[in-house]
Design a protein around this motif. Structure first.
Motif, PDB file in Angstrom:
ATOM      1  N   MET A 155       0.857  -1.195   0.000  1.00  0.00           N
ATOM      2  CA  MET A 155       0.000   0.000   0.000  1.00  0.00           C
ATOM      3  C   MET A 155       0.889   1.239   0.000  1.00  0.00           C
ATOM      4  O   MET A 155       1.194   1.819   1.046  1.00  0.00           O
ATOM      5  N   LEU A 156       1.324   1.624  -1.213  1.00  0.00           N
ATOM      6  CA  LEU A 156       2.267   2.729  -1.318  1.00  0.00           C
ATOM      7  C   LEU A 156       2.040   3.457  -2.638  1.00  0.00           C
ATOM      8  O   LEU A 156       1.861   2.822  -3.683  1.00  0.00           O
ATOM      9  N   GLU A 157       2.011   4.767  -2.583  1.00  0.00           N
ATOM     10  CA  GLU A 157       1.841   5.578  -3.782  1.00  0.00           C
ATOM     11  C   GLU A 157       3.184   5.726  -4.511  1.00  0.00           C
ATOM     12  O   GLU A 157       4.254   5.721  -3.889  1.00  0.00           O
ATOM     13  N   ASN A 158       3.104   5.869  -5.823  1.00  0.00           N
ATOM     14  CA  ASN A 158       4.324   6.037  -6.621  1.00  0.00           C
ATOM     15  C   ASN A 158       5.115   7.270  -6.216  1.00  0.00           C
ATOM     16  O   ASN A 158       6.349   7.246  -6.169  1.00  0.00           O
ATOM     17  N   GLU A 159       4.410   8.358  -5.909  1.00  0.00           N
ATOM     18  CA  GLU A 159       5.079   9.605  -5.516  1.00  0.00           C
ATOM     19  C   GLU A 159       5.840   9.419  -4.203  1.00  0.00           C
ATOM     20  O   GLU A 159       6.957   9.922  -4.038  1.00  0.00           O
ATOM     21  N   GLN A 160       5.228   8.677  -3.275  1.00  0.00           N
ATOM     22  CA  GLN A 160       5.877   8.426  -1.995  1.00  0.00           C
ATOM     23  C   GLN A 160       7.117   7.554  -2.178  1.00  0.00           C
ATOM     24  O   GLN A 160       8.168   7.788  -1.576  1.00  0.00           O
ATOM     25  N   LEU A 161       6.985   6.542  -3.044  1.00  0.00           N
ATOM     26  CA  LEU A 161       8.118   5.664  -3.329  1.00  0.00           C
ATOM     27  C   LEU A 161       9.264   6.457  -3.966  1.00  0.00           C
ATOM     28  O   LEU A 161      10.431   6.251  -3.631  1.00  0.00           O
ATOM     29  N   ASP A 162       8.921   7.383  -4.860  1.00  0.00           N
ATOM     30  CA  ASP A 162       9.953   8.207  -5.500  1.00  0.00           C
ATOM     31  C   ASP A 162      10.712   9.038  -4.471  1.00  0.00           C
ATOM     32  O   ASP A 162      11.938   9.214  -4.575  1.00  0.00           O
ATOM     33  N   SER A 163       9.980   9.542  -3.468  1.00  0.00           N
ATOM     34  CA  SER A 163      10.653  10.326  -2.423  1.00  0.00           C
ATOM     35  C   SER A 163      11.570   9.445  -1.578  1.00  0.00           C
ATOM     36  O   SER A 163      12.649   9.883  -1.145  1.00  0.00           O
ATOM     37  N   TYR A 164      11.155   8.191  -1.354  1.00  0.00           N
ATOM     38  CA  TYR A 164      12.021   7.247  -0.626  1.00  0.00           C
ATOM     39  C   TYR A 164      13.293   6.955  -1.427  1.00  0.00           C
ATOM     40  O   TYR A 164      14.392   6.851  -0.853  1.00  0.00           O
ATOM     41  N   ILE A 165      13.126   6.822  -2.752  1.00  0.00           N
ATOM     42  CA  ILE A 165      14.282   6.569  -3.617  1.00  0.00           C
ATOM     43  C   ILE A 165      15.244   7.759  -3.584  1.00  0.00           C
ATOM     44  O   ILE A 165      16.471   7.585  -3.536  1.00  0.00           O
ATOM     45  N   ASP A 166      14.693   8.965  -3.574  1.00  0.00           N
ATOM     46  CA  ASP A 166      15.540  10.171  -3.493  1.00  0.00           C
ATOM     47  C   ASP A 166      16.335  10.177  -2.190  1.00  0.00           C
ATOM     48  O   ASP A 166      17.535  10.503  -2.178  1.00  0.00           O
ATOM     49  N   GLU A 167      15.658   9.821  -1.099  1.00  0.00           N
ATOM     50  CA  GLU A 167      16.340   9.767   0.198  1.00  0.00           C
ATOM     51  C   GLU A 167      17.412   8.681   0.202  1.00  0.00           C
ATOM     52  O   GLU A 167      18.537   8.885   0.689  1.00  0.00           O
TER      53      GLU A 167
END
Length: 293
Positions: free
Chosen positions: A142-154
């Motif tokens: 249960m994860l949005e693509n935008e949230q995942l992208d921010s995790y990848i940036d971090e």
């Protein structure tokens, strides 16, 4: 008159030997540069499985027992990236290109004193593509693509933490020599070769005969490097028998380096043969014109 001709030809041959040595140096410099580009480093990472090697050994640190992959994986977990996605990232083909780019920046950091290596925007975008494909496959997350992208940036910003301070890695390496070698401007060698050919032109008083004096060292050096590049098994056997601990790290590097040398050697030898053919044709035309007169 014959003595003067002998002296001129002898000087031309001596200059030709210098041209041969310069071509050898040029090939070695070019091969070293090609060895550390992103594509070759990506191939090296895949072949050597460097991500599964001990971080302490690779980075010249005393602490051992944790692989590069494990260290990076922990950073991913700290960045809230689900383990399912991290597993897919490390299984993907793109991971070799991503970290090939990263280690290319690491080399610049070590030998060119640039800032600490970071993942490039292109690599981060590839990382996001792999992560989002994995998210689509793992429908239970249960994860949005935008949230995942921010995790990848971090996660991308934290990867720099696996690289210790520059001085800790280089230790007693002759860093100044390596730095000068990697940054040497090959244009100077081309200029010197051109000057030597011009001198040969003056010595022989001919516009086409220097073609032969360029072709011969090109053919000899090209064949020499082609043969050298074919001796991969011999070099690997020698290294395996004399270096026990880092063979997994060194052998793929030798293979890639010899492959580069082989390709350059073949290219140079063919160019030399082409120049020699041009010389023979021109020389035959000149001789025929002289006989006709």
């Amino acid at each position: 008159m014959k003595a003067l001709t002998f002296i001129r030809i002898s000087l031309a041959i001596i200059l030709d030997i210098f041209i041969f040595l310069l071509i050898v140096i040029l090939v070695l410099l070019s091969s070293t540069r090609q060895l550390i580009n992103r594509d070759n480093l990506s191939n090296y990472i895949k072949t050597s499985e460097i991500l599964n090697m001990d971080l302490g050994i690779i980075l010249n640190k005393e602490e051992e027992g944790k692989t590069i992959k494990e260290s990076i994986y922990e950073l991913g977990v700290e960045s809230n990236i689900p383990k399912e996605i991290l597993n897919d990232i490390f299984k993907s083909e793109e991971i070799n290109h991503i970290f090939g780019d990263f280690f290319n920046h690491t080399i610049n950091y070590l030998f060119n004193e640039m800032g600490k290596p970071q993942l490039s925007k292109d690599s981060i975008d590839k990382l996001k593509e792999v992560a989002n494909r994995s998210l689509d496959d793992n429908i239970n997350l249960m994860l949005e693509n935008e949230q995942l992208d921010s995790y990848i940036d971090e996660f991308s910003s934290k990867i720099v933490n696996i690289i210790p301070d520059r001085q800790e890695i280089v230790g007693d390496l002759p860093i100044d020599f390596i730095q000068k070698l990697l940054n040497f401007n090959r244009l100077y060698i081309y200029i010197i070769i051109a000057v030597l050919l011009f001198i040969i032109t003056l010595l022989l008083w001919s516009l086409y005969k220097p073609l032969k004096y360029l072709a011969i060292p090109m053919i000899i050096s090209g064949v020499m490097f082609a043969i050298l590049g074919s001796l991969n098994n011999l070099f690997c056997s020698y290294v395996s028998s004399h270096i026990q601990n880092l063979t997994q790290l060194i052998l793929p590097l030798i293979t890639i380096f010899l492959t580069i040398i082989f390709k350059i050697g073949v290219l140079i030898s063919f160019c030399g043969i082409f120049l020699m053919i041009i010389y023979v044709v021109i020389n035959r035309i000149v001789i025929n014109n002289y006989e006709f007169k």
